[in-house]
Design a protein around this motif. Structure first.
Motif, short mmCIF file in Angstrom:
data_model
loop_
_atom_site.label_atom_id
_atom_site.label_comp_id
_atom_site.label_asym_id
_atom_site.label_seq_id
_atom_site.Cartn_x
_atom_site.Cartn_y
_atom_site.Cartn_z
N ALA A 113 -11.80 -57.43 -15.36
CA ALA A 113 -11.27 -58.40 -14.38
C ALA A 113 -12.43 -59.07 -13.63
N PHE A 114 -13.47 -58.29 -13.35
CA PHE A 114 -14.64 -58.87 -12.66
C PHE A 114 -15.26 -59.96 -13.52
N VAL A 115 -15.49 -59.65 -14.79
CA VAL A 115 -16.14 -60.62 -15.69
C VAL A 115 -15.28 -61.88 -15.80
N LYS A 116 -13.97 -61.68 -15.94
CA LYS A 116 -13.06 -62.84 -16.05
C LYS A 116 -13.13 -63.69 -14.78
N GLY A 117 -13.13 -63.01 -13.65
CA GLY A 117 -13.17 -63.74 -12.37
C GLY A 117 -14.47 -64.52 -12.20
N VAL A 118 -15.57 -63.94 -12.63
CA VAL A 118 -16.86 -64.63 -12.51
C VAL A 118 -16.83 -65.89 -13.37
N MET A 119 -16.25 -65.76 -14.55
CA MET A 119 -16.16 -66.94 -15.43
C MET A 119 -15.28 -68.01 -14.79
N LEU A 131 -22.32 -64.64 -2.32
CA LEU A 131 -21.79 -64.82 -3.68
C LEU A 131 -21.11 -63.53 -4.16
N ALA A 132 -21.71 -62.38 -3.88
CA ALA A 132 -21.12 -61.11 -4.31
C ALA A 132 -19.73 -60.93 -3.70
N ARG A 133 -19.62 -61.27 -2.42
CA ARG A 133 -18.30 -61.17 -1.77
C ARG A 133 -17.28 -62.04 -2.50
N GLU A 169 -13.61 -61.17 -4.94
CA GLU A 169 -12.32 -61.63 -4.41
C GLU A 169 -11.73 -62.75 -5.26
N THR A 170 -12.02 -62.73 -6.56
CA THR A 170 -11.49 -63.77 -7.46
C THR A 170 -10.04 -63.45 -7.81
N ASP A 171 -9.36 -64.40 -8.42
CA ASP A 171 -7.95 -64.20 -8.79
C ASP A 171 -7.73 -62.98 -9.69
N PRO A 172 -8.53 -62.82 -10.77
CA PRO A 172 -8.27 -61.66 -11.64
C PRO A 172 -8.43 -60.31 -10.93
N TYR A 230 -6.06 -55.89 -7.37
CA TYR A 230 -6.73 -54.62 -7.07
C TYR A 230 -7.36 -54.61 -5.67
N PHE A 231 -7.75 -55.78 -5.20
CA PHE A 231 -8.56 -55.88 -3.98
C PHE A 231 -7.76 -55.46 -2.75
N LEU A 232 -8.28 -54.48 -2.01
CA LEU A 232 -7.56 -53.97 -0.84
C LEU A 232 -8.23 -54.42 0.45
#
Ligand SMILES: Cc1cc2nc3c(=O)[nH]c(=O)nc-3n(C[C@H](O)[C@H](O)[C@H](O)COP(=O)(O)OP(=O)(O)OC[C@H]3O[C@@H](n4cnc5c(N)ncnc54)[C@H](O)[C@@H]3O)c2cc1C
Length: 538
Positions: free
Chosen positions: A162-168, A431-433, A437-440, A444-446
């Motif tokens: 999900a992280f990789v997808k969100g970064v893309m 940028l890390a923040r 917090e991307t859509d994918p 999960y993000f709490l």
């Protein structure tokens, strides 16, 4: 061991990342007698070989040098634990296992500083010679026949994907091979892991070479000084843990490969260094070289952590029954959490769109550590995006405090002292923040854990970076390579120490600037190139 009492063609100080490779290459010719001397013990501990054992060996005093930095404004007055490996394989036996070469421009810059033979085109064959790449990759860049296994991640976690997808989705392209033509982008780390085992330099290069009768290995043996006849290095003095001493002689050369802290320290106590340092040590100068111990650089990382829900993170996989399950998978050779590097996914990107190439490295892991503490996982589920400025401008020094080999030197990296580094880290944390917090990742993000939601302005972020940031143990630069007219240069482009004979430094300390990378791959390349120079007698 009969030769250990006496005279060798080559003496290598330090059986670390560079030293083990050097020992292999120099002893290939049976006519060369080689002695490899290591201060630490053999690499017998099982946690050295289990990738996840990293968390246990990191500060184990039996296998590490327990250094710490001097306080500075950049670390908010804190001393930072700066461990380095002290066993066969050196830091490659305790490190984070990521294989990352950096950018072509890094090495072109070294050549531009007057180091002939160090442009990217020049060093690429040496990177390739070391490597045994399993998996995809363009063979113009990747090596297939070397001793160092470089493999792809075989264990996937939904948060990583999900992280990789969100970064893309955030506009950063997927890069299937950051060690190929281009570094920029997002993807999964390549690691020095094969069949569930760490591939240290000792395993990759030394083990087989030790069968040769012309290679002698001494462990638990610390070189306390290099001995000179006039300005020629002719031997070393070795000290054992019980204090007993032994002198060994070198017919041809002494190669110092003791790492970015111990190499300059050894030169200084042997009479090669800045005049004030030698004077303070009470050492008679063999050769005054201003640059010995200067130009220390390191990566200062900030971890951005979020709490997550609806998924089990590594925090909860490495205890109790889940751990037993993972251990069974490891034993059966199935993908498992014990066989992964601490960082799983990467982003190489720019802190400012005007930059030509990425200056930020970001690491992602579906786990979180207690704020400001290395190696202690949180009790809640968390994910972490670490970030650092790849080519720090902040520089510091290593200075021996005494001639006693057991005394730690003063290490002052002056973290975040340069404005460029400050700007980059603030932008990197922002940028890390965003990338956590991307859509994918939304389901999960709490919530933001660290830095917390109250940390908003640039000043607050920089203050957080100073208070909570830490080293990622990439110390380099303290015996910097450069031409003789560069008064801060310590070795020439054949890695020979300026102004003396029979002495080279071949390890991470010769890097003139930080490559845009974790520093192991470049260290192997340096060792490969250094061995080539020694064997050519150049
Ligand atoms: C915890 C940690 C994590 C890291 N993670 C990564 C990563 O994931 N990827 C990456 O690319 N890089 C990583 N690095 C950095 C990388 O491992 C180092 O830059 C590289 O291994 C340095 O190699 P070296 O040969 O210069 O020194 P070392 O590998 O440290 O070797 C020096 C050797 O010399 C010995 N020695 C020192 N003084 C003496 C003496 N006087 N007499 C005899 N022996 C002596 C030491 O005991 C040691 O074995 C990490 C480093 C650490 C410490």
């Amino acid at each position: 061991m009969s030769q250990a009492a006496g005279q060798f063609d080559f003496i290598i100080v330090g059986a670390g990342t560079a030293g083990c490779l050097l020992a292999d290459r120099l002893s290939e010719d049976p006519a060369n007698s080689v002695c490899l001397i290591e201060a630490g013990p053999r690499d017998n501990h099982p946690f050295i070989h289990l990738p996840a054992g990293y968390i246990k060996t990191l500060f184990n005093p039996a296998y590490t040098w327990r250094f710490e930095t001097e306080p500075s404004a950049g670390s908010a007055g804190r001393r930072i634990a700066t461990t380095q490996g002290k066993t066969l394989g050196g830091s490659s036996s305790i490190n984070g296992l990521v294989y990352n070469r950096g950018q072509a421009a890094d090495y072109d810059a070294w050549a531009q500083m007057g180091n002939r033979g160090w442009s990217y085109e020049d060093v690429l064959p040496f990177f390739r010679r070391t490597e045994k790449r399993l998996g995809d990759g363009d063979n113009r860049f990747r090596g297939r026949n070397g001793g160092l296994y470089v493999t792809d991640l075989d264990w996937h976690h939904p948060l990583c994907d999900a992280f990789v997808k969100g970064v893309m989705e955030a506009g950063i392209p997927f890069n299937p091979d950051y060690n190929g033509a281009e570094q920029a982008g997002v993807g999964y780390y390549q690691r020095v892991i094969h069949k569930g085992q760490r591939r240290s330099s000792a395993k990759s290069f030394l083990r087989a070479a030790l069968k040769r009768p012309n290679l002698t290995l001494m462990t638990n043996a610390q070189v306390s000084c290099v001995n000179f006849a006039d300005r020629k290095a002719v031997g070393v003095t070795v000290q054992r843990p019980d204090g007993s001493e032994q002198r060994l002689g070198a017919n041809r050369e002494i190669v110092v490969a003791a790492g970015a802290v111990n190499s300059p320290r050894l030169l200084q106590v042997s009479g090669i260094g800045p005049a004030p340092v030698l004077e303070a040590l009470g050492v008679k100068p063999v050769r005054v070289l201003e640059g010995v111990g200067e130009n220390l650089r390191d990566h200062w990382a900030v971890r951005v952590v979020a709490r997550v829900r609806g998924v089990r993170t590594i925090n909860r996989m490495v205890n109790g029954l889940p751990l037993v399950g993972q251990a069974m998978r490891w034993a059966l050779g199935r993908p498992n959490v014990l066989s992964v590097s601490p960082s799983l996914a990467h982003v190489f990107w720019k802190s400012d769109p005007v930059l030509a190439v990425p200056d930020l490295q970001m690491t992602f892991t579906p786990a979180s550590y207690k704020e400001g503490v290395a190696g202690l996982l949180d009790s809640f589920d968390g994910m972490t995006c670490g970030v650092w400025q790849q080519r720090p401008e902040s520089t510091g020094h290593v200075r021996a405090r005494s001639r006693d080999p057991r005394g730690n030197p003063a290490i002052q990296p002056n973290y975040l002292s340069h404005e460029i580094d400050q700007r980059a880290i603030v932008s990197g944390v922002r940028l890390a923040r965003r990338l956590l917090e991307t859509d994918p990742l939304k389901s999960y993000f709490l919530g933001r854990e660290s830095p917390g939601p109250d940390i908003v302005t640039d000043d607050e972020i920089l203050d957080f970076a100073r208070r909570k940031g830490s080293t990622v143990f990439h110390l380099i630069g303290t015996c910097r390579m450069g031409p003789a007219q560069d008064r801060r240069a310590v070795v020439d482009d054949r890695l020979r120490v300026h102004g003396v004979d029979g002495l080279r430094v071949v390890d991470s300390s010769i890097m003139p600037t930080m490559p845009s990378a974790n520093t192991m791959a470049a260290t192997y390349m340096i060792a490969e190139k250094g061995a080539d120079a020694v064997l050519r007698g150049a």
